[in-house]
Design an enzyme around this catalytic site. Sequence first.
Site, PDB file in Angstrom:
ATOM      1  N   TYR A 239      -2.019  -0.897  10.080  1.00  0.00           N
ATOM      2  CA  TYR A 239      -1.968  -1.448   8.616  1.00  0.00           C
ATOM      3  C   TYR A 239      -0.476  -1.207   7.774  1.00  0.00           C
ATOM      4  O   TYR A 239      -0.115  -1.655   7.162  1.00  0.00           O
ATOM      5  CB  TYR A 239      -3.215  -0.894   8.062  1.00  0.00           C
ATOM      6  CG  TYR A 239      -3.321  -1.321   6.470  1.00  0.00           C
ATOM      7  CD1 TYR A 239      -3.615  -2.611   6.289  1.00  0.00           C
ATOM      8  CD2 TYR A 239      -3.293  -0.611   5.295  1.00  0.00           C
ATOM      9  CE1 TYR A 239      -4.138  -3.210   5.142  1.00  0.00           C
ATOM     10  CE2 TYR A 239      -3.347  -1.207   4.304  1.00  0.00           C
ATOM     11  CZ  TYR A 239      -3.894  -2.348   4.116  1.00  0.00           C
ATOM     12  OH  TYR A 239      -4.107  -2.749   2.663  1.00  0.00           O
TER      13      TYR A 239
ATOM     14  N   SER B  11       0.893  -1.311   0.020  1.00  0.00           N
ATOM     15  CA  SER B  11       0.058  -0.003  -0.043  1.00  0.00           C
ATOM     16  C   SER B  11       0.994   1.112   0.166  1.00  0.00           C
ATOM     17  O   SER B  11       2.003   1.412   0.535  1.00  0.00           O
ATOM     18  CB  SER B  11      -0.850  -0.200   1.220  1.00  0.00           C
ATOM     19  OG  SER B  11      -1.459   1.251   1.340  1.00  0.00           O
TER      20      SER B  11
END
Length: 251
Positions: free
Chosen positions: A157, A142
């Site tokens: 995350y 990401s």
Amino acid sequence: MSTLVGKTALVTGSSRGIGRAVAERLGREGARVAVHYRRDEAAAKDTVSAVEAAGGSAFAIQAELGVPNDAQTLWDAFDGHADTLDILVNNVGLEPGEFGIAATTPDGFDDVFATNVKAPFFVTQHALGRMRDGGRIVNISSTLTSHASAQPEYVTYAMAKSGLEILTSALAKQLGQRGITVNTVAPGLVETEPTKAKLFNEEARQFAASLVALGRLGQPEDVASAVAFLVSPDGGWVTGQYLDTSGGMLL
């Protein structure tokens, strides 16, 4: 031209979203695709049908990732359909249910790391004995790992996904002698169902798009195209790399 004829691929978390787009693209390129799902068997079968409708070949396998013995369960299911592997796409991921450092519990932290780091690590470990020389591994990360300050509530995350980038670098060096490439693909905001739920009105959607240099939100197919390049013969001289597929978000 079908560039992946004769190849077998496994895409984790491929019953929907980015994973489904990757599975469909690899199938169109000629690969036989293992469509992995966690719980939604109907969605996985729908992905298999979509691959087959486009002229490809696919089969569905079920395994809960982020739990004990997850990698063994996954590969036991895979071995029931195929005996070799050429492409592994570690796509499955879990966003936190708790946001920000103050709200994060030890159990929530462990869940995020178990799914986003531990599962891909051991799925890959088990894959290496099955993967033929010249294979391809792609880890889906990401852009939050580069822009964590933009959404600090996603700290766990971003931390977990950054672990995949370390895994990419280490494995690229380790597996180079076998001709196996290992790369990271890092999407930004992509219009999947979870993203659509967050961008609950057109104003929010337009603001998010304004953060992207190319002026729109990403589509799962945009990420699938990057993965398809990396696993193709044309991507054979690219390894150990981080490929931002955000359309130039937060430049």
